[in-house]
Each structure stands twice: as C-alpha cells, then as structure tokens.
Design an enzyme around this catalytic site. Structure first.
Site, mmCIF file in Angstrom:
data_model
loop_
_atom_site.group_PDB
_atom_site.id
_atom_site.type_symbol
_atom_site.label_atom_id
_atom_site.label_comp_id
_atom_site.label_asym_id
_atom_site.label_seq_id
_atom_site.Cartn_x
_atom_site.Cartn_y
_atom_site.Cartn_z
ATOM 1 N N THR A 181 49.804 31.966 10.470
ATOM 2 C CA THR A 181 48.556 31.717 11.186
ATOM 3 C C THR A 181 47.589 32.898 11.137
ATOM 4 O O THR A 181 46.466 32.776 11.633
ATOM 5 C CB THR A 181 48.848 31.386 12.659
ATOM 6 O OG1 THR A 181 49.596 32.471 13.241
ATOM 7 C CG2 THR A 181 49.649 30.098 12.787
ATOM 8 N N LYS A 182 48.019 34.029 10.577
ATOM 9 C CA LYS A 182 47.169 35.212 10.545
ATOM 10 C C LYS A 182 46.290 35.218 9.293
ATOM 11 O O LYS A 182 46.342 34.310 8.480
ATOM 12 C CB LYS A 182 48.025 36.479 10.617
ATOM 13 C CG LYS A 182 48.897 36.561 11.872
ATOM 14 C CD LYS A 182 48.077 36.472 13.140
ATOM 15 C CE LYS A 182 48.892 36.712 14.413
ATOM 16 N NZ LYS A 182 49.849 35.645 14.709
ATOM 17 N N ASN A 183 45.487 36.256 9.129
ATOM 18 C CA ASN A 183 44.566 36.339 7.988
ATOM 19 C C ASN A 183 45.295 36.645 6.688
ATOM 20 O O ASN A 183 45.055 36.016 5.656
ATOM 21 C CB ASN A 183 43.526 37.438 8.230
ATOM 22 C CG ASN A 183 42.640 37.154 9.414
ATOM 23 O OD1 ASN A 183 42.977 36.348 10.292
ATOM 24 N ND2 ASN A 183 41.495 37.801 9.470
#
Length: 381
Positions: A181-183
């Site tokens: 879910t992170k960049n």
C-alpha cells in the site's frame, strides 16, 4: 468506470531482478540485492546504517529493543496511528502515552508533548502521517532537554523531507515501510535507519537473531555466536530484488504521485472554499511524497453514507485509523496524556481517495464529481 483505491505500481524490472536472484542461487537474506538496497537507502537518506527488515513493524520492534526499554517505561506517541507504532513498544513492557494531533497535518501536536513527559518517559515516537513531516525541530528540542530518544515512524515517509532532510534520519532511529500500500513497495518489507553510530553494531546483532553473524562475514570475528537478544528480522533476497527495482525508480514514482496529488488539490479547491470539505495541509518546509490524498468531511455527514454513494458509482474509498486510545488494547496497555478531541474528530471525518501511479485526469475528475454530488445530496437532500 470502476476505480480501485490502490493499484500497486510495477517498474518493469522486478521480474528481471527476481530471476537474477534465482540464478545466483542465494535466496536467504543479506545477499547481493539486500546489499544494493542498503547502499541505495544510505546514499539517498544519509543515514548511518540502513538495514532491510521483513516489515516496518519489525523495524519498530528492533528500535524498541535497541532502546533497552524496561517494563513501565513510557513512550510518547500519537493515538492516530497504526497499531504497530504502539505494539512494538508494548512487547518490551513499555507504556504508550498518547498525545493528541494537530488539526492541520494530523501529526502529533508538538506543543502537547512536553507536558506529557514524566520521570518514566524514555522516548518520543513521532509518526509522519501521509508522508508529511512532524515538527521535528521542536520534538528534538524536547528530547534533548529531557534526555529522551526519538524514533521516527516514517512508514509513509519514503522520499519525504523536513527542511530538506529525509524523514527517518532526523531522530535516533527511523523506520520505513515497503508494504504493497506504500509508494515504494516490496509486497511486504521495511527498513530500519540507524542514525546513531553507537547503535549500529547492536542493531546488526538484534537483526541476526542476537548473533554477530554480520561481523563474521566482514571478517571482524573468526566465528559468530549468540551475543544478545534478537530475532529473525531479515527479508529474503526475492523481496530485496523486487524492492531494488522500486528503489531505483523512486524519484519517478514520487513525481508521478505528486502530479496526481496536485490535481486532486486543484479540483477540490473551490469545494473547500464552499465549506463542503477540508483538504490536506502541507507546510512549506515539508517536502511530501504524495502518499495519500484525503479529505475531511463536514461533521454533520455520516461518512459511511458518502462511501456507499461512491461505491455505487464504482469508486473505492477508505477511512483510516481507529484511534488507539479508544481501542481495547490501547486502553489496557496505554494511557492518554491529553484530551483526544482532534484525534477523535479527524478519525470520524477522514475519507481517503484513490491515489496510485496510472490514475488518469478523467478518473480523478469522475471521483471528485461523484464525491461532491454525494456530499451535496446528503447535505441538501
């Protein structure tokens, strides 16, 4: 037009690097790809030592061990955060002391921290929400005055800065997440950033099950043995290979996400002026990474009704944290040092919009159109 909340971005090099790791035949942790990830992180952030972990949770747990926390020691943190921020310290017997957040950035309110310090306080754990920096200058001032450690929960802060300094490198220790879910992602994964030289050797030992294996492979000792408490915090080389492809493209990923964030901000400017919602705030001295775009809905609305209307139009949105101070475990293991009015209010009103590389202008315009029509309908009937 179905629009998911998140869509993991692939650079195109992940499979190539994974195949190379397979070819090399070393799949356990701390191989060639892990070393390259360490080098990239150290060069990018300027930290003293970067160590890949299997999650940001693991990095925070390592930080708690490094601080030698004892049962009853207190750690100041926001309640508006993911459970790992508190859990890592509770596992050492420490007590999370919750402080309210600022209404603009939703970060810990630095003006409330010093009053929460007691004789048992050992550390402050600022959480850089949405990749926007906490006010680290004031937090460091308080920490120095009271001889406290600072652990930055920069799970959302890869490629973000505070006064030009990368998040995770300002306190004694920092923690990154590379969750899907992170960049910048590895599926699961994280990193510990060690900023104090005196903690590096012990961090390596803790990460390697409490042994000095890292020193053995560097030729510092002729055999490795059990030296300290620790656990298996390493990710395997397949994870590191995937991550390296992402890290090498991190600048581009950040630029693409910022373009999407900026377009939301432009599209919603008039709606904020009309009082239909509140947009995120990013102070001028904080360089953010466009980790998320959220709005705060009017207090008279039921957020779930807005989300349901968006879902009917095939737009996926989510809310965020249930504050830790109001959770069963938070009430059992921790305590609130301040009123939690801002935390409770923001938690009830926040709505996170889809944001991922590849999101188009047309999709964002559709999301905003549906969002505003839903708000207007619920307000005016």
């Amino acid at each position: 037009m179905q629009i998911p909340f998140n869509k993991p971005y692939m650079t195109g090099k992940e499979i190539q690097y994974i195949a190379k790791a397979h070819e090399l035949g070393k799949l356990a942790g701390d191989g060639d790809f892990t070393a390259k990830c360490h080098d990239w992180l150290e060069q990018q952030t300027g930290c003293n030592k970067a160590l890949l972990t299997h999650s940001c949770t693991a990095a925070l747990e390592m930080a708690a061990i490094l601080l030698d926390l004892q049962p009853g020691d207190e750690v100041i943190m926001p309640s508006y955060t993911f459970v790992s921020t508190a859990n890592a310290f509770v596992l050492r017997g420490a007590v999370p002391v919750f402080v309210d957040i600022r209404p603009d950035t939703l970060n810990i309110n630095e003006k409330l921290i010093e009053a929460a310090v007691t004789a048992r306080t050992r550390a402050i754990v600022p959480v850089h929400y949405a990749g926007v920096a906490c006010e680290m200058s004031e937090i460091l001032r308080i920490a120095k005055k009271h001889n406290l450690s600072v652990v930055e929960d920069a799970a959302q802060g890869v490629m973000s800065t505070y006064n030009g300094v990368p998040l995770g490198t300002i306190g004694d220790i920092g923690a990154y997440s590379f969750h899907e879910t992170k960049n910048v992602i590895a599926g699961e994964g994280g990193a510990l950033l060690v900023n104090r030289p005196d903690l590096v050797v012990r961090a390596e030992i803790i990460r390697e099950k409490g042994t000095d294996r890292a020193r053995f492979f560097r030729g510092v000792v002729d055999k490795y043995t059990w030296q300290d408490i620790g656990s298996s915090f390493l990710p395997g080389e397949i994870i590191a290979a995937f991550l390296l492809a992402q890290l090498e493209d991190a600048q581009n990923i950040t630029a693409l996400r910022l373009a999407r964030w900026d377009y939301y901000h432009t599209l919603l400017e008039s709606a904020e002026a009309e009082g239909l919602l509140t947009r995120p705030t990013v102070p001028a001295h904080c360089g953010h990474n466009a980790h998320m775009y959220y709005v705060l809905l009017p207090s008279q609305l039921e957020r779930q009704e807005v989300m349901d209307k968006l879902k009917e139009k095939l737009v996926s949105t989510v809310f965020h944290y249930i504050p830790l101070h109001s959770s069963p475990a938070g009430q059992h293991f921790g305590r609130a040092a301040t009123t939690m009015a801002v935390t409770d209010d923001a938690s009830a009103r926040i709505l996170r919009l889809p944001l991922w590389v590849g999101l188009t202008d047309e999709q964002q315009e559709h999301i905003v159109s549906v969002l505003l029509s839903s708000i207007n309908e619920l307000i005016h009937g």
